[in-house]
Design an enzyme around this catalytic site. Structure first.
Site, PDB file in Angstrom:
ATOM      1  N   LYS A 131       0.856  -1.183   0.000  1.00 38.77           N
ATOM      2  CA  LYS A 131       0.000   0.000   0.000  1.00 38.77           C
ATOM      3  C   LYS A 131       0.891   1.231   0.000  1.00 38.77           C
ATOM      4  O   LYS A 131       1.678   1.430   0.930  1.00 38.77           O
ATOM      5  CB  LYS A 131      -0.917  -0.018   1.224  1.00 38.77           C
ATOM      6  CG  LYS A 131      -1.951   1.098   1.266  1.00 38.77           C
ATOM      7  CD  LYS A 131      -2.846   0.943   2.487  1.00 38.77           C
ATOM      8  CE  LYS A 131      -3.910   2.024   2.550  1.00 38.77           C
ATOM      9  NZ  LYS A 131      -4.783   1.862   3.746  1.00 38.77           N
ATOM     10  N   ASP A 172     -15.878   0.113   9.759  1.00 35.80           N
ATOM     11  CA  ASP A 172     -16.046   0.249   8.305  1.00 35.80           C
ATOM     12  C   ASP A 172     -16.126  -1.139   7.663  1.00 35.80           C
ATOM     13  O   ASP A 172     -15.445  -1.421   6.675  1.00 35.80           O
ATOM     14  CB  ASP A 172     -14.901   1.062   7.702  1.00 35.80           C
ATOM     15  CG  ASP A 172     -15.237   1.574   6.305  1.00 35.80           C
ATOM     16  OD1 ASP A 172     -16.429   1.555   5.937  1.00 35.80           O
ATOM     17  OD2 ASP A 172     -14.313   1.989   5.571  1.00 35.80           O
TER      18      ASP A 172
END
Length: 617
Positions: free
Chosen positions: A212, A310
């Protein structure tokens, strides 16, 4: 004659009348102007050597007479002609009494001035005259050669077939593999709010990883960007569970202004599995297998006092052995160790998956554990039906629907009573009555078994037979010149047996799509599948186009596609003209009664403020 010497140490020879000392004393007494004439020197080339055959001087004899001007001029002219030696007389005539300068008159001065002005103008004109400075011969020849080659290459002569085609082979330089910190970089496999995700391979262990990449500038622009990244790093360092994404390494390169987080590699997400299905849903057994993995991961997080906040299909990754892993802890919150419950104060997450206590804002706090269970219920509802329990095109209407409207079970699939009971409990608006993760794991539907729980079913077959994405394929090929995965290898052993090895079943694509699984049977769309806006339409059985993933900070909530043209009037009559709370600008104003004063058109207060974000797009 000897050639002139080029020695740097040669001394210039001074030719003076009377080289003998006695002759010099005699001349000093006889001539009163001799001292002035002795100052006269003959400047001769310093490389000039004495010559024995010179007519002016004879070895052993003294000068019979003084050197005259005629004699010196003759010697200079003769030697300059024979030896190409430049000789000059400096101030020989400077003190000649016979040459008296005549006084210049005023007319001569005027004539000289006019002649000087004329010479200056003539020189300026010559500097701009091209005829006085012709083009060099080499440049003109080169220009003719270039023009000839261009005329031949541009095929101006159509009759000559020799130049009908131009052979052009561009020089292509193959880009070498990119290796940073021991990882060979591959292609991009995903994007997020903070950056993009690329595939890489560990050069030491040959293990595929996902990295990432986050830029400094982008983190500064996002509200609490650096704080969320630090929180995600601190939480993931302590996580070690098969259903939670594993953080391998973190490194920072200040010169590039980027932060790198290396994770274990997953082939895709649950949202990608939904997008590949024409019905936009999975079977009950597949949904059950995914929900079991999700609850096991949430139970581990809650035991570590971590609230994800989330949970959605886009944040559930799928490994190569179909293990569901929870990822994206950017908005996760570490709950205080000394709290009795899961109180949280920061509201984050995707609007469609947020519980009523978060969107209403009428509480000083909310339970983070119960908020995760609400999101898990919305995820389960989406997996089995392809729909969302509460969905509106406008964000304000969506929040109102979540907080006030009752739960409606999907009509496009047949749900068992146990599944309906579980969905009703998970989507309870009062978070105090909502079950915890442990209570959910002892529910009858959760304890039921399906073939997909044992590694059977369509998805596991697809994982075994489909193509394996490998974005590092081009980089790995560049390390070994001449070897490509498309080439068939023929090997002959010691016994003379020839064995043919088929090309490797790899693809350089990074996104899972239907083309990756040839011959696989997908769930066909039926009437009622898809978004609520097309429920019950005749065209809903056709395969739906690719849709955007659920709302997030980088991809806001999008409105579902409108109804078909044939059912536009029916859907308008059922839903009402003011369902969305936005007045349409294309509708004609109502006709006023004759004689009545004109009335201004009423507009909703929220039509200007909460105009749909995606309607304009």
């Amino acid at each position: 004659m000897d050639a002139p010497s080029t020695s740097s140490g040669a001394q210039s020879k001074l030719l003076m009348p009377g080289d003998d000392e006695a002759d010099e004393d005699h001349q000093n007494r006889g001539d009163p102007n001799l001292q002035q004439k002795q100052k006269i020197q003959l400047n001769v080339d310093p490389d000039y050597d004495d010559d024995e055959d010179d007519d002016c001087f004879i070895d052993g004899c003294e000068a019979s007479a003084p050197i005259t001007r005629e004699l010196v001029d003759g010697a200079i002219e003769r030697r300059s002609k024979d030896r190409n030696v430049k000789m000059s007389i400096g101030v020989y005539d400077e003190y000649d009494d016979d040459d008296d300068d005549e006084e210049e008159t005023e007319e001569d001065q005027r004539r000289r001035f006019v002649e000087g002005i004329r010479n200056i103008r003539h020189k300026q004109q010559e500097s701009f005259d091209l005829e006085e400075h012709p083009i060099p011969v080499e440049s003109e020849a080169m220009r003719q050669f270039i023009n000839q080659q261009v005329n031949n290459a541009m095929m101006f002569n159509q009759d000559n077939s020799e130049f009908q085609h131009i052979e052009f082979e561009p020089i292509v330089k193959q880009k070498g593999p990119k290796i940073i910190e021991g990882y060979m970089w591959g292609g991009q496999i995903g994007t997020g709010s903070y950056g993009k995700v690329k595939e890489c391979i560990d050069m030491y262990t040959l293990t595929r990883r996902a990295v990432k990449i986050m830029k400094y500038d982008k983190l500064r622009k996002i509200t609490n960007g650096w704080e969320n990244i630090r929180s995600e790093m601190s939480i993931l360092r302590r996580m070690n569970h098969r259903n939670v994404i594993k953080l391998i390494e973190i490194f920072n390169i200040p010169a590039k202004g980027k932060v790198y987080m290396v994770f274990e590699y997953c082939i895709g997400s649950v949202q990608q599995l939904l997008d590949m299905e024409p019905a936009r849903r999975l079977t009950i057994g597949e949904s059950h297998a995914i929900f079991i993995e999700l609850c096991q991961g949430l139970n581990y997080l809650h035991s570590k006092r971590v609230s994800h906040k989330d949970i959605k299909p886009g944040n559930l990754l799928v490994s190569i052995d179909f293990t569901v892993k929870i990822c994206d802890f950017g908005v996760a919150e570490q709950i205080n160790l000394f709290q009795r419950d899961g109180r949280c104060t920061k509201v984050n997450g995707t609007p469609k998956f947020q519980p009523p206590e978060c969107i209403y804002g009428n509480h000083d706090f909310f339970d983070g554990y119960k908020a995760d269970m609400w999101s898990a219920g919305v995820t389960l509802y989406n997996l089995v039906s392809g729909k969302y329990p509460f969905e509106k095109p406008v964000l304000l209407k969506l929040y109102e629907c979540i907080g006030t409207e009752p739960l409606q079970m999907p009509t496009n699939v047949q749900l068992t009573k146990d599944l309906q009971d579980l969905l009703t409990k998970l989507l309870e608006k009062d978070f105090n009555e909502r079950p915890t993760c442990l209570e959910t794991m002892i529910h009858p539907w959760f304890l039921s078994t399906f073939p997909e729980d044992q590694g059977l079913g369509r998805i596991m077959e697809r994982m075994r037979t489909g193509d394996r994405p490998l974005t590092m394929l081009s980089s790995m090929t560049a390390l070994y010149d001449g070897i490509t995965p498309e080439d068939e290898l023929i090997i002959e052993d010691n016994l003379g047996i020839i064995q043919q090895i088929l090309p490797i079943n790899l693809t350089s694509e990074a996104v899972l799509e239907r083309g990756s699984f040839p011959g696989f049977k997908f769930l066909e769309a039926k009437p009622g599948d898809g978004p609520d806006g097309v429920e019950g339409s005749e065209d809903s059985a056709a395969p739906l186009g690719p849709q955007r993933r659920p709302s997030s900070r980088s991809m806001p909530t999008c409105a579902p596609p409108g109804p078909a043209a044939g059912n536009a009037q029916n859907s308008t009559a059922e839903n009402g003209a003011e369902t969305d709370g936005v007045a349409s600008a294309s509708d004609p104003p109502p006709t006023a009664a004759p004689g009545a004063p004109p009335r201004r058109r009423k507009r909703n207060f929220f039509s200007c403020i909460f105009r749909s974000r995606t309607d304009s797009a």
